[in-house]
Design a protein around this motif. Structure first.
Motif, PDB file in Angstrom:
ATOM      1  N   ALA A  91       0.846  -1.209   0.000  1.00 22.48           N
ATOM      2  CA  ALA A  91       0.000   0.000   0.000  1.00 22.48           C
ATOM      3  C   ALA A  91       0.874   1.248   0.000  1.00 22.48           C
ATOM      4  O   ALA A  91       0.624   2.201  -0.751  1.00 22.48           O
ATOM      5  CB  ALA A  91      -0.905  -0.008   1.234  1.00 22.48           C
TER       6      ALA A  91
ATOM      7  N   ALA B 283       2.259   1.622  -3.472  1.00 20.27           N
ATOM      8  CA  ALA B 283       1.233   2.017  -4.446  1.00 20.27           C
ATOM      9  C   ALA B 283       0.906   3.495  -4.330  1.00 20.27           C
ATOM     10  O   ALA B 283       0.714   4.190  -5.332  1.00 20.27           O
ATOM     11  CB  ALA B 283      -0.024   1.179  -4.254  1.00 20.27           C
ATOM     12  N   ASN B 284       0.879   4.009  -3.111  1.00 27.64           N
ATOM     13  CA  ASN B 284       0.541   5.420  -2.915  1.00 27.64           C
ATOM     14  C   ASN B 284       1.629   6.362  -3.407  1.00 27.64           C
ATOM     15  O   ASN B 284       1.389   7.547  -3.612  1.00 27.64           O
ATOM     16  CB  ASN B 284       0.275   5.702  -1.429  1.00 27.64           C
ATOM     17  CG  ASN B 284      -1.084   5.165  -1.038  1.00 27.64           C
ATOM     18  OD1 ASN B 284      -2.005   5.145  -1.857  1.00 27.64           O
ATOM     19  ND2 ASN B 284      -1.211   4.703   0.198  1.00 27.64           N
ATOM     20  N   SER B 285       2.830   5.827  -3.577  1.00 23.89           N
ATOM     21  CA  SER B 285       3.951   6.699  -3.939  1.00 23.89           C
ATOM     22  C   SER B 285       4.106   6.869  -5.450  1.00 23.89           C
ATOM     23  O   SER B 285       4.893   7.683  -5.910  1.00 23.89           O
ATOM     24  CB  SER B 285       5.242   6.092  -3.397  1.00 23.89           C
ATOM     25  OG  SER B 285       5.576   4.966  -4.188  1.00 23.89           O
TER      26      SER B 285
ATOM     27  N   THR C 209       1.550   9.345 -10.938  1.00 21.47           N
ATOM     28  CA  THR C 209       0.496   8.977 -11.887  1.00 21.47           C
ATOM     29  C   THR C 209       0.735   9.543 -13.282  1.00 21.47           C
ATOM     30  O   THR C 209       0.191   9.034 -14.258  1.00 21.47           O
ATOM     31  CB  THR C 209      -0.876   9.447 -11.372  1.00 21.47           C
ATOM     32  OG1 THR C 209      -0.739  10.777 -10.910  1.00 21.47           O
ATOM     33  CG2 THR C 209      -1.390   8.556 -10.268  1.00 21.47           C
TER      34      THR C 209
ATOM     35  N   SER D 128      -5.559   1.439 -11.546  1.00 18.81           N
ATOM     36  CA  SER D 128      -6.022   2.148 -10.346  1.00 18.81           C
ATOM     37  C   SER D 128      -5.021   1.912  -9.213  1.00 18.81           C
ATOM     38  O   SER D 128      -4.155   1.043  -9.308  1.00 18.81           O
ATOM     39  CB  SER D 128      -7.394   1.615  -9.930  1.00 18.81           C
ATOM     40  OG  SER D 128      -7.240   0.256  -9.528  1.00 18.81           O
ATOM     41  N   ARG D 129      -5.178   2.678  -8.122  1.00 22.79           N
ATOM     42  CA  ARG D 129      -4.307   2.478  -6.943  1.00 22.79           C
ATOM     43  C   ARG D 129      -4.453   1.047  -6.407  1.00 22.79           C
ATOM     44  O   ARG D 129      -3.472   0.429  -5.992  1.00 22.79           O
ATOM     45  CB  ARG D 129      -4.672   3.454  -5.820  1.00 22.79           C
ATOM     46  CG  ARG D 129      -4.302   4.866  -6.109  1.00 22.79           C
ATOM     47  CD  ARG D 129      -2.887   5.223  -5.693  1.00 22.79           C
ATOM     48  NE  ARG D 129      -2.589   6.563  -6.160  1.00 22.79           N
ATOM     49  CZ  ARG D 129      -1.407   6.988  -6.579  1.00 22.79           C
ATOM     50  NH1 ARG D 129      -0.371   6.191  -6.580  1.00 22.79           N
ATOM     51  NH2 ARG D 129      -1.242   8.217  -6.984  1.00 22.79           N
ATOM     52  N   GLU D 130      -5.696   0.517  -6.439  1.00 20.51           N
ATOM     53  CA  GLU D 130      -5.910  -0.848  -5.940  1.00 20.51           C
ATOM     54  C   GLU D 130      -5.137  -1.851  -6.792  1.00 20.51           C
ATOM     55  O   GLU D 130      -4.517  -2.783  -6.271  1.00 20.51           O
ATOM     56  CB  GLU D 130      -7.409  -1.221  -5.976  1.00 20.51           C
ATOM     57  CG  GLU D 130      -8.269  -0.566  -4.915  1.00 20.51           C
ATOM     58  CD  GLU D 130      -8.462   0.920  -5.147  1.00 20.51           C
ATOM     59  OE1 GLU D 130      -8.534   1.338  -6.336  1.00 20.51           O
ATOM     60  OE2 GLU D 130      -8.512   1.668  -4.155  1.00 20.51           O
TER      61      GLU D 130
ATOM     62  N   LEU E  78      -2.487  -1.179  -8.560  1.00 22.85           N
ATOM     63  CA  LEU E  78      -1.053  -1.000  -8.284  1.00 22.85           C
ATOM     64  C   LEU E  78      -0.652  -1.808  -7.058  1.00 22.85           C
ATOM     65  O   LEU E  78       0.393  -2.456  -7.024  1.00 22.85           O
ATOM     66  CB  LEU E  78      -0.742   0.478  -8.013  1.00 22.85           C
ATOM     67  CG  LEU E  78      -0.579   1.390  -9.224  1.00 22.85           C
ATOM     68  CD1 LEU E  78      -0.388   2.832  -8.759  1.00 22.85           C
ATOM     69  CD2 LEU E  78       0.599   0.957 -10.077  1.00 22.85           C
ATOM     70  N   MET E  79      -1.533  -1.743  -6.064  1.00 23.84           N
ATOM     71  CA  MET E  79      -1.254  -2.463  -4.826  1.00 23.84           C
ATOM     72  C   MET E  79      -1.170  -3.973  -5.089  1.00 23.84           C
ATOM     73  O   MET E  79      -0.277  -4.646  -4.588  1.00 23.84           O
ATOM     74  CB  MET E  79      -2.352  -2.155  -3.814  1.00 23.84           C
ATOM     75  CG  MET E  79      -1.845  -2.105  -2.410  1.00 23.84           C
ATOM     76  SD  MET E  79      -3.092  -1.407  -1.360  1.00 23.84           S
ATOM     77  CE  MET E  79      -3.785  -2.904  -0.719  1.00 23.84           C
TER      78      MET E  79
ATOM     79  N   TYR F 226       2.087  -4.720  -6.880  1.00 22.85           N
ATOM     80  CA  TYR F 226       3.209  -4.682  -5.920  1.00 22.85           C
ATOM     81  C   TYR F 226       3.210  -5.925  -5.034  1.00 22.85           C
ATOM     82  O   TYR F 226       4.253  -6.489  -4.730  1.00 22.85           O
ATOM     83  CB  TYR F 226       3.138  -3.431  -5.034  1.00 22.85           C
ATOM     84  CG  TYR F 226       3.852  -2.229  -5.608  1.00 22.85           C
ATOM     85  CD1 TYR F 226       5.200  -2.290  -5.955  1.00 22.85           C
ATOM     86  CD2 TYR F 226       3.188  -1.017  -5.775  1.00 22.85           C
ATOM     87  CE1 TYR F 226       5.859  -1.184  -6.460  1.00 22.85           C
ATOM     88  CE2 TYR F 226       3.845   0.095  -6.286  1.00 22.85           C
ATOM     89  CZ  TYR F 226       5.181   0.013  -6.630  1.00 22.85           C
ATOM     90  OH  TYR F 226       5.828   1.103  -7.131  1.00 22.85           O
TER      91      TYR F 226
END
Ligand SMILES: [Zn+2]
Length: 376
Positions: free
Chosen positions: A339, A342-344, A347, A358-360, A362-363, A366
């Motif tokens: 997480a 992914a937040n880093s 975009t 999406s961020r999800e 990406l998570m 990862y």
């Protein structure tokens, strides 16, 4: 701007000519310390001594260079009175030199990063000493500001002169060779599927991939006759990303470098097969304006470039390469790190990737990278 490529077999004469024509009185040499042990350094040093040109060295920067080290470099350049910048080394040295050039004529009582970049005509030459980043062929530089990656782009960051000198690769260790070849391969592949891809960029990618497939193994075995080819492969891949920029694998790999201290080429190889796998499973989320069909055939062409019959085989080929070269996930992973990673992710770079993530997602990707699982 057109770049002048110097003939390595006749480089002493050509470089002397350039220095004479430009009335160079001092060379500001931005290089890693290992450059001093190379034969090309001796050659330059002798040439400058004969011509009465002073050489001022700047090596005060680390891999993944910081803005502060660039600032110190700008000050050293100004104080040196040099009128030519020579960037010699891997991506870090060349990126620092590019930033020194871009910031050299800016106001020094204001942060350089908040000032507008204006072209300047300080001549710059690049001599890459790794066959990886292709930084000598791009107008981009990456530096780190408070631990965060910061990309700088300007046409006057492109070095006017480039020397691909085969003997420069002589001191590279096995791990460095593997990581840098992976970086070049990732540049060629990502450029090929980028939403900004062009037929010219694809041709550079194809040439780079062809050389890597042909020579990488011999290169790893220590065959010195491949050095020139490997420098060309990295350079061609650099030319490809100079047109298209990089995409998701690069966007995702930077944080692996900062969090786990994994060198760039190794980090990008941890992401590359996984983002390709993700793309194949989400072709319906295609954002390339040329459409899903186009993307499918592009990915098939890319698989064929890698001498594979399908995307799945190409992905497996990259995973096998990663296994054989022992470029797995080297660090112990804590919970929730996917997480954080992914937040880093920047975009803007993801915008070059042909399917939306999406961020999800990406998570999830990862998570697979960190755990070594297949992407869903
Ligand atoms: Zn790269």
């Amino acid at each position: 701007m057109k770049q002048q490529y110097i003939d390595p077999d006749d480089c002493r004469k050509e470089i002397n000519m350039i220095l004479l024509q430009l009335h160079v009185t001092g060379i500001f040499l931005v290089c890693g310390k290992s450059f001093l042990a190379l034969s090309i350094h001796d050659l330059l040093h002798k040439s400058c001594a004969c011509a009465g040109i002073k050489m001022v060295y700047f090596s005060d920067f680390a891999p993944n260079p910081t803005y502060d080290s660039v600032k110190a470099g700008v000050q050293a350049f100004r104080e040196s009175g040099c009128n030519f910048i020579l960037a010699a080394g891997g991506g870090s040295a060349i990126d620092v030199a590019k930033c020194i050039k871009l910031f050299a004529e800016m106001k020094c009582d204001e942060e350089y990063l908040s000032q507008k970049i204006v072209s300047n005509d300080i001549p710059m030459m690049a001599i890459p000493t790794t066959a990886g980043t292709g930084s000598e062929a791009t107008q981009f530089a990456v530096i780190y500001v408070n631990g965060e990656k910061h990309s700088i782009e300007h046409e006057s960051a492109l070095p006017q002169y480039v020397l691909l000198y085969p003997d420069s690769l002589r001191t590279l260790g096995d791990y460095q060779k593997k990581a840098t070849v992976c970086d070049a391969l990732a540049h060629a592949i990502e450029s090929y599927w980028s939403v900004h891809s062009t037929s010219e960029g694809k041709q550079w990618s194809e040439k780079a991939i062809q050389i890597i497939l042909e020579y990488a193994e011999k290169y790893m075995m220590g065959d010195e006759s491949c050095y020139g080819q490997m420098l060309l492969a990295a350079n061609y891949a650099g030319r490809a990303i100079n047109i298209t920029k990089t995409t998701a694998a690069h966007a995702m790999c930077y944080k692996l470098t900062t969090v786990f201290n994994i060198p760039h080429g190794h980090a990008v190889m941890l992401c590359l097969p996984e983002v390709w796998e993700y793309m194949c499973r989400h072709l319906d989320a295609c954002v390339d304006t040329r459409g899903e069909q186009y993307l499918c055939s592009t990915l098939m062409d890319l698989a064929h470039c890698l001498r594979q019959d399908s995307c799945q085989e190409a992905i497996q080929y990259l995973k096998n390469l990663r296994n054989v070269w022992q470029l797995g996930m080297p660090a112990k992973v804590e919970e929730n790190q996917a997480a954080e990673l992914a937040n880093s992710v920047n975009t803007e770079r993801l915008g070059n990737f042909p399917v939306s993530i999406s961020r999800e997602h990406l998570m999830d990707i990862y998570q697979c990278i960190l755990q070594g699982e297949a992407v869903k």
